[in-house]
Design a protein around this motif. Structure first.
Motif, short mmCIF file in Angstrom:
data_model
loop_
_atom_site.label_atom_id
_atom_site.label_comp_id
_atom_site.label_asym_id
_atom_site.label_seq_id
_atom_site.Cartn_x
_atom_site.Cartn_y
_atom_site.Cartn_z
N ASP A 1 -1.17 -21.79 14.53
CA ASP A 1 0.15 -21.72 15.16
C ASP A 1 0.84 -23.07 15.09
O ASP A 1 0.28 -24.09 15.53
CB ASP A 1 0.04 -21.27 16.62
CG ASP A 1 -0.33 -19.80 16.74
OD1 ASP A 1 0.56 -18.95 16.55
OD2 ASP A 1 -1.52 -19.51 17.01
N THR B 1 4.24 -25.08 16.35
CA THR B 1 5.34 -25.02 17.32
C THR B 1 6.22 -26.25 17.16
O THR B 1 5.81 -27.28 16.61
CB THR B 1 4.81 -24.95 18.76
OG1 THR B 1 3.96 -26.09 19.02
CG2 THR B 1 4.02 -23.67 18.99
N ARG C 1 9.30 -28.76 19.15
CA ARG C 1 9.96 -29.17 20.40
C ARG C 1 11.04 -30.18 20.07
O ARG C 1 10.79 -31.18 19.39
CB ARG C 1 8.96 -29.77 21.38
CG ARG C 1 9.55 -30.06 22.75
CD ARG C 1 8.51 -30.58 23.74
NE ARG C 1 8.16 -31.96 23.47
CZ ARG C 1 7.00 -32.36 23.00
NH1 ARG C 1 6.06 -31.48 22.70
NH2 ARG C 1 6.76 -33.64 22.80
N THR D 1 9.10 -25.41 23.98
CA THR D 1 8.54 -25.31 22.64
C THR D 1 8.96 -23.99 21.99
O THR D 1 9.18 -22.98 22.67
CB THR D 1 7.00 -25.38 22.67
OG1 THR D 1 6.48 -24.32 23.47
CG2 THR D 1 6.54 -26.72 23.21
N GLU D 2 9.06 -24.03 20.68
CA GLU D 2 9.49 -22.87 19.90
C GLU D 2 8.46 -22.59 18.81
O GLU D 2 8.07 -23.47 18.06
CB GLU D 2 10.85 -23.17 19.26
CG GLU D 2 11.33 -22.12 18.28
CD GLU D 2 12.59 -22.55 17.56
OE1 GLU D 2 13.03 -21.82 16.64
OE2 GLU D 2 13.15 -23.62 17.89
N SER D 3 7.98 -21.35 18.74
CA SER D 3 7.02 -20.96 17.72
C SER D 3 7.76 -20.79 16.39
O SER D 3 8.74 -20.05 16.30
CB SER D 3 6.33 -19.66 18.09
OG SER D 3 5.46 -19.23 17.06
N HIS E 1 3.07 -18.54 12.36
CA HIS E 1 1.79 -18.00 12.82
C HIS E 1 1.02 -17.48 11.61
O HIS E 1 1.61 -16.90 10.69
CB HIS E 1 1.99 -16.86 13.82
CG HIS E 1 0.73 -16.20 14.24
ND1 HIS E 1 -0.18 -16.80 15.10
CD2 HIS E 1 0.19 -14.99 13.90
CE1 HIS E 1 -1.21 -15.99 15.27
NE2 HIS E 1 -1.02 -14.89 14.55
N THR F 1 8.63 -17.86 11.12
CA THR F 1 9.60 -17.38 12.09
C THR F 1 10.76 -16.67 11.41
O THR F 1 11.18 -17.03 10.30
CB THR F 1 10.14 -18.55 12.94
OG1 THR F 1 11.07 -18.03 13.92
CG2 THR F 1 10.84 -19.57 12.08
#
Length: 235
Positions: free
Chosen positions: A67, A69, A71, A78-80, A83, A91
């Motif tokens: 993962d 993330t 920021r 935080t933003e994913s 994955h 994303t």
């Protein structure tokens, strides 16, 4: 005696717990290790690679997850952005939509990604988290990304390098031509002073040498023309 036995019983009961805690403590340190570049610098519009490597005590399985993330500076939110679990899932929303690509290889311990068409708005902190059950405890390293416009200094260095590549061969040819002409002139002066008369072989050699000098001169002219055309295309 009963109190002593009770205390002894409590002590025996604590031993398994302490053993588990000690084992877990070692497991946390040695199970999974992740490394990233602490700071990455990039330029607007040029693809940037965010490196992330990991070492696990367990073999890679389809349970492994990765993962990434993001920021923004000065924010705790935080933003994913990516994955991975057997397949890549970049994303599909936010500022990084359609700009994150998988460039890693889990079987080589590589969890890297890349960002296409970066802008100064992408500056911030990126985190890489890897879990490979039963190895799930690890450090969480971060990468600080700084994206800037290419400055005049960078462009100037590229122009200087191009100029060196063009000028250097031309300069070598000119120097060799001048040295050859100087040697020829000195030889002629020496022979004229001594009243030396050339043989037919020497006359032939001089003719070949003149032809060679003409070739060198034409080469110099050609290099100069190429340099002029490169200069005009640049500006």
């Amino acid at each position: 005696m009963q109190q002593s036995g009770a205390a002894g019983g409590r002590g025996c009961a604590l031993l398994p717990l302490l053993s588990v805690l000690f084992f877990q403590g070692v497991h946390v340190v040695l199970s999974l290790e992740i490394k990233v570049d602490g700071h990455v610098r990039g330029y607007v519009g040029e693809k940037i690679k965010l490196k992330c490597t990991f070492k696990s005590t367990s073999s890679v399985t389809d349970k492994l997850t990765i993962d990434w993330t993001y920021r923004t500076p000065g924010s705790s939110r935080t933003e994913s952005i990516f994955h991975y679990q057997s397949f890549q899932y970049p994303t599909t929303a936010g500022t990084f939509r359609d700009r994150i690509s998988w460039v890693g290889d889990v079987y080589k311990g590589d969890a890297s990604i890349s960002i296409s068409n970066p802008t100064v708005k992408d500056n911030g902190t990126f985190s890489c988290a890897v879990k490979n059950p039963p190895d799930v405890h690890h450090n969480i390293p971060v990468t600080e990304l700084t994206v800037t416009e290419r400055g005049f200094g960078t462009m100037l260095s590229s122009v200087a390098l191009l100029s060196i590549l063009v000028f250097l061969p031309s300069a070598v040819v000119v120097v060799l031509l001048l040295v050859r002409m100087a040697r020829k002139s000195a030889g002629l002066k020496k022979r004229s002073k001594s009243g030396y008369k050339k043989s037919s072989i020497e006359v032939s050699d001089d003719t070949d040498q003149e032809e060679g000098d003409d070739c060198m001169a034409r080469l110099c002219v050609r290099c100069a023309e190429c340099l002029d055309s490169d200069y005009e295309e640049t500006y």
